[in-house]
Scaffold this motif. Structure first.
Motif, PDB file in Angstrom:
ATOM      1  N   PRO A 130      -0.453   4.722 -19.004  1.00  0.00           N
ATOM      2  CA  PRO A 130      -1.723   4.022 -18.173  1.00  0.00           C
ATOM      3  C   PRO A 130      -1.360   2.367 -18.225  1.00  0.00           C
ATOM      4  O   PRO A 130      -1.964   1.882 -17.328  1.00  0.00           O
ATOM      5  N   ASP A 131      -0.609   1.733 -19.125  1.00  0.00           N
ATOM      6  CA  ASP A 131      -0.294   0.373 -18.974  1.00  0.00           C
ATOM      7  C   ASP A 131       0.973   0.097 -18.572  1.00  0.00           C
ATOM      8  O   ASP A 131       1.871  -0.645 -18.971  1.00  0.00           O
ATOM      9  N   CYS A 132       1.407   0.917 -17.551  1.00  0.00           N
ATOM     10  CA  CYS A 132       3.015   0.874 -16.854  1.00  0.00           C
ATOM     11  C   CYS A 132       3.236  -0.674 -16.508  1.00  0.00           C
ATOM     12  O   CYS A 132       2.376  -1.285 -16.127  1.00  0.00           O
ATOM     13  N   THR A 133       4.472  -1.005 -16.774  1.00  0.00           N
ATOM     14  CA  THR A 133       5.047  -2.301 -16.567  1.00  0.00           C
ATOM     15  C   THR A 133       6.002  -2.003 -15.417  1.00  0.00           C
ATOM     16  O   THR A 133       6.553  -0.964 -14.976  1.00  0.00           O
ATOM     17  N   ILE A 134       6.367  -3.363 -14.839  1.00  0.00           N
ATOM     18  CA  ILE A 134       7.626  -3.456 -13.974  1.00  0.00           C
ATOM     19  C   ILE A 134       8.787  -2.890 -14.674  1.00  0.00           C
ATOM     20  O   ILE A 134       9.528  -2.265 -13.987  1.00  0.00           O
ATOM     21  N   VAL A 135       8.953  -3.001 -15.893  1.00  0.00           N
ATOM     22  CA  VAL A 135      10.272  -2.590 -16.560  1.00  0.00           C
ATOM     23  C   VAL A 135      10.156  -1.297 -16.638  1.00  0.00           C
ATOM     24  O   VAL A 135      11.360  -0.392 -16.368  1.00  0.00           O
ATOM     25  N   ASP A 136       9.024  -0.614 -16.847  1.00  0.00           N
ATOM     26  CA  ASP A 136       9.010   0.963 -16.831  1.00  0.00           C
ATOM     27  C   ASP A 136       9.561   1.444 -15.603  1.00  0.00           C
ATOM     28  O   ASP A 136      10.258   2.329 -15.450  1.00  0.00           O
ATOM     29  N   VAL A 137       8.795   0.943 -14.455  1.00  0.00           N
ATOM     30  CA  VAL A 137       9.377   1.358 -13.086  1.00  0.00           C
ATOM     31  C   VAL A 137      10.748   1.162 -12.733  1.00  0.00           C
ATOM     32  O   VAL A 137      11.375   2.096 -12.417  1.00  0.00           O
ATOM     33  N   LEU A 138      11.137  -0.213 -13.115  1.00  0.00           N
ATOM     34  CA  LEU A 138      12.658  -0.320 -12.899  1.00  0.00           C
ATOM     35  C   LEU A 138      13.629   0.830 -13.520  1.00  0.00           C
ATOM     36  O   LEU A 138      14.644   1.122 -12.914  1.00  0.00           O
ATOM     37  N   ARG A 139      13.240   1.158 -14.729  1.00  0.00           N
ATOM     38  CA  ARG A 139      14.156   1.935 -15.457  1.00  0.00           C
ATOM     39  C   ARG A 139      13.885   3.577 -14.980  1.00  0.00           C
ATOM     40  O   ARG A 139      14.805   4.269 -15.001  1.00  0.00           O
ATOM     41  N   ALA A 140      12.707   3.841 -14.420  1.00  0.00           N
ATOM     42  CA  ALA A 140      12.363   5.220 -13.756  1.00  0.00           C
ATOM     43  C   ALA A 140      12.924   5.384 -12.542  1.00  0.00           C
ATOM     44  O   ALA A 140      13.375   6.537 -12.079  1.00  0.00           O
ATOM     45  N   VAL A 141      13.005   4.218 -11.805  1.00  0.00           N
ATOM     46  CA  VAL A 141      13.567   4.621 -10.319  1.00  0.00           C
ATOM     47  C   VAL A 141      14.855   5.176 -10.041  1.00  0.00           C
ATOM     48  O   VAL A 141      15.774   4.232 -10.598  1.00  0.00           O
ATOM     49  N   ASP A 142      15.293   6.286  -9.724  1.00  0.00           N
ATOM     50  CA  ASP A 142      16.594   6.441  -9.484  1.00  0.00           C
ATOM     51  C   ASP A 142      17.230   5.804  -8.221  1.00  0.00           C
ATOM     52  O   ASP A 142      18.393   5.279  -8.318  1.00  0.00           O
ATOM     53  N   PHE A 143      16.513   5.880  -7.106  1.00  0.00           N
ATOM     54  CA  PHE A 143      17.019   5.188  -5.756  1.00  0.00           C
ATOM     55  C   PHE A 143      15.913   5.036  -4.792  1.00  0.00           C
ATOM     56  O   PHE A 143      14.753   5.439  -4.999  1.00  0.00           O
ATOM     57  N   ALA A 144      16.227   4.032  -3.756  1.00  0.00           N
ATOM     58  CA  ALA A 144      15.320   3.809  -2.820  1.00  0.00           C
ATOM     59  C   ALA A 144      15.805   4.180  -1.454  1.00  0.00           C
ATOM     60  O   ALA A 144      17.051   4.509  -1.369  1.00  0.00           O
ATOM     61  N   LEU A 145      14.820   4.610  -0.494  1.00  0.00           N
ATOM     62  CA  LEU A 145      14.961   5.141   0.869  1.00  0.00           C
ATOM     63  C   LEU A 145      14.375   4.357   1.799  1.00  0.00           C
ATOM     64  O   LEU A 145      12.934   4.084   1.510  1.00  0.00           O
ATOM     65  N   PRO A 146      14.441   4.460   2.870  1.00  0.00           N
ATOM     66  CA  PRO A 146      13.754   3.915   4.059  1.00  0.00           C
ATOM     67  C   PRO A 146      12.941   5.136   4.478  1.00  0.00           C
ATOM     68  O   PRO A 146      13.378   6.160   4.441  1.00  0.00           O
ATOM     69  N   ALA A 147      11.598   4.797   4.833  1.00  0.00           N
ATOM     70  CA  ALA A 147      10.773   6.030   5.071  1.00  0.00           C
ATOM     71  C   ALA A 147       9.787   5.577   6.344  1.00  0.00           C
ATOM     72  O   ALA A 147       9.372   4.477   6.525  1.00  0.00           O
ATOM     73  N   LEU A 148       9.424   6.676   6.881  1.00  0.00           N
ATOM     74  CA  LEU A 148       8.273   6.563   7.876  1.00  0.00           C
ATOM     75  C   LEU A 148       7.338   7.530   7.457  1.00  0.00           C
ATOM     76  O   LEU A 148       7.439   8.564   7.257  1.00  0.00           O
ATOM     77  N   GLU A 149       5.977   7.172   7.331  1.00  0.00           N
ATOM     78  CA  GLU A 149       4.932   7.851   6.988  1.00  0.00           C
ATOM     79  C   GLU A 149       4.229   8.069   8.349  1.00  0.00           C
ATOM     80  O   GLU A 149       3.895   7.016   8.886  1.00  0.00           O
ATOM     81  N   ILE A 150       3.991   9.274   8.694  1.00  0.00           N
ATOM     82  CA  ILE A 150       3.194   9.495   9.919  1.00  0.00           C
ATOM     83  C   ILE A 150       1.652   9.804   9.268  1.00  0.00           C
ATOM     84  O   ILE A 150       1.528  11.083   8.781  1.00  0.00           O
ATOM     85  N   VAL A 151       0.698   8.917   8.990  1.00  0.00           N
ATOM     86  CA  VAL A 151      -0.469   9.093   8.780  1.00  0.00           C
ATOM     87  C   VAL A 151      -1.474   9.896   9.798  1.00  0.00           C
ATOM     88  O   VAL A 151      -1.120   9.899  10.974  1.00  0.00           O
ATOM     89  N   ASP A 152      -2.459  10.572   9.267  1.00  0.00           N
ATOM     90  CA  ASP A 152      -3.318  11.363  10.284  1.00  0.00           C
ATOM     91  C   ASP A 152      -4.694  11.426   9.499  1.00  0.00           C
ATOM     92  O   ASP A 152      -4.732  11.239   8.439  1.00  0.00           O
ATOM     93  N   SER A 153      -5.705  11.550  10.558  1.00  0.00           N
ATOM     94  CA  SER A 153      -6.919  11.529   9.971  1.00  0.00           C
ATOM     95  C   SER A 153      -7.680  12.897  10.471  1.00  0.00           C
ATOM     96  O   SER A 153      -7.564  13.087  11.556  1.00  0.00           O
ATOM     97  N   ARG A 154      -8.435  13.645   9.532  1.00  0.00           N
ATOM     98  CA  ARG A 154      -9.118  14.710   9.972  1.00  0.00           C
ATOM     99  C   ARG A 154     -10.512  14.275  10.782  1.00  0.00           C
ATOM    100  O   ARG A 154     -11.390  15.017  11.234  1.00  0.00           O
ATOM    101  N   VAL A 155     -10.881  12.960  10.090  1.00  0.00           N
ATOM    102  CA  VAL A 155     -12.247  12.338  10.831  1.00  0.00           C
ATOM    103  C   VAL A 155     -11.973  11.945  12.141  1.00  0.00           C
ATOM    104  O   VAL A 155     -11.122  10.957  12.542  1.00  0.00           O
ATOM    105  N   ARG A 156     -13.098  12.219  12.871  1.00  0.00           N
ATOM    106  CA  ARG A 156     -13.228  11.915  14.334  1.00  0.00           C
ATOM    107  C   ARG A 156     -13.184  10.459  14.411  1.00  0.00           C
ATOM    108  O   ARG A 156     -13.458   9.530  13.897  1.00  0.00           O
ATOM    109  N   ASN A 157     -12.041  10.004  15.460  1.00  0.00           N
ATOM    110  CA  ASN A 157     -11.837   8.605  15.876  1.00  0.00           C
ATOM    111  C   ASN A 157     -11.377   7.541  14.756  1.00  0.00           C
ATOM    112  O   ASN A 157     -11.478   6.523  14.836  1.00  0.00           O
ATOM    113  N   TRP A 158     -10.849   8.202  13.659  1.00  0.00           N
ATOM    114  CA  TRP A 158     -10.637   7.301  12.597  1.00  0.00           C
ATOM    115  C   TRP A 158     -11.560   6.487  11.955  1.00  0.00           C
ATOM    116  O   TRP A 158     -11.596   5.541  11.477  1.00  0.00           O
ATOM    117  N   ASP A 159     -12.779   7.140  12.297  1.00  0.00           N
ATOM    118  CA  ASP A 159     -14.056   6.543  11.574  1.00  0.00           C
ATOM    119  C   ASP A 159     -14.237   6.531  10.220  1.00  0.00           C
ATOM    120  O   ASP A 159     -15.068   7.273   9.658  1.00  0.00           O
TER     121      ASP A 159
END
Length: 286
Positions: A130-159
């Motif tokens: 729970p006290d994760c550090t940037i070093v922890d993340v750097l050691r843990a990440v295998d690789f990065a990729l470009p991504a598109l997220e297609i967000v969606d809302s089940r709530v009317r009119n994005w209200d």
């Protein structure tokens, strides 16, 4: 009243949480948007909203869906301004949300889609603290990729308020990943630049610094938040780190392509007609 069939212990989930979860699940099932759920939760706050999210995620798993990672939402100041919120959130990613790079999203698969470009990380190690550090993340990440997220809302009119989007699995929809993995030793994620085009017109721009200062900072936030909840990130998990620029509405026939410097490009298109009509047209040789 909740029952065992709701996928949760009767004494663990309040009727309000079950009602909100049912409303969002029904919107997903029918393709008909629903009203905001915040009033149903009677001011219960974020923990109540996450309880709604958790209930529907659990139902998905029990129905045979497979969790493959997490998304971080609301990391870009531009997106926070768009939605009127001031902090990030997270949701679960399922395997059946994936769209191939260059693939097509069928008409009617989503309710109110919007597209944003971001950096995806794939983990090679657990992040249990729970006290994760940037070093922890750097050691843990295998690789990065470009991504598109297609967000969606089940709530009317994005209200939506923060409570609504959290309850709605952080407005998850679909995601598209680039195909060429890049190790972190080959890229500075804070300084990457992003340009997203729709039909050749630039509709969103940003940098890695626009995502909580860096996509890695966002990943530290997520890892700590999940570990605190007893559900940490694990080796093999996919993490969508959050938008690098404003999200853009998608319409039938739209094609999106994002380029992120040092990571590459990723693209998706939205069908102009339903799959059944397309198949019938092709079958008639038209």
């Amino acid at each position: 009243m909740p029952t065992e069939s709701d996928g949760a212990r009767v004494d663990a989930v309040s009727p309000a949480v079950v009602k909100a979860a049912d409303l969002l699940a029904e919107a997903t099932r029918t393709g008909v948007v629903c009203p905001p759920v915040r009033d149903l939760l009677d001011g219960g706050g974020l923990e109540t909203a996450y309880a709604v999210q958790q209930l529907n995620v659990r139902r998905g798993v029990e129905a045979g869906r497979r969790i493959v990672g997490r998304k971080i939402g609301l990391t870009s100041p531009a997106v926070q301004r768009q939605l009127g919120v001031d902090q990030p959130d997270f949701g679960a990613l399922f395997a059946d949300m994936a769209v191939p790079d260059g693939g097509e999203v069928a008409l009617g698969r989503l309710l109110q889609p919007k597209v944003e470009a971001e950096v995806a990380l794939v983990l090679g190690r657990d992040l249990p603290h729970p006290d994760c550090t940037i070093v922890d993340v750097l050691r843990a990440v295998d690789f990065a990729l470009p991504a598109l997220e297609i967000v969606d809302s089940r709530v009317r009119n994005w209200d939506i308020s923060l409570v609504d989007t959290v309850a709605d699995n952080a407005s998850c929809g679909l995601y598209v990943l680039g195909a060429t993995p890049v190790p972190l030793t080959a890229v500075d994620l804070r300084t990457v630049t992003m340009t997203m085009n729709r039909g050749g017109e630039t509709v969103s721009e940003g940098t890695g610094a626009d995502c909580l200062g860096s996509p890695l900072t966002a990943a530290v936030w997520l890892a700590s938040a999940l570990a605190e909840r007893g559900d940490p990130l694990r080796a093999g998990d996919l993490v969508l780190t959050g938008a690098l620029g404003p999200m853009t509405p998608a319409a039938p026939g739209d094609t999106f392509e994002a380029h992120i410097s040092d990571l590459g490009s990723v693209r998706v298109r939205f069908a102009e007609e339903a799959a059944e009509a397309k198949q019938a047209t092709e079958g008639n040789g038209k």
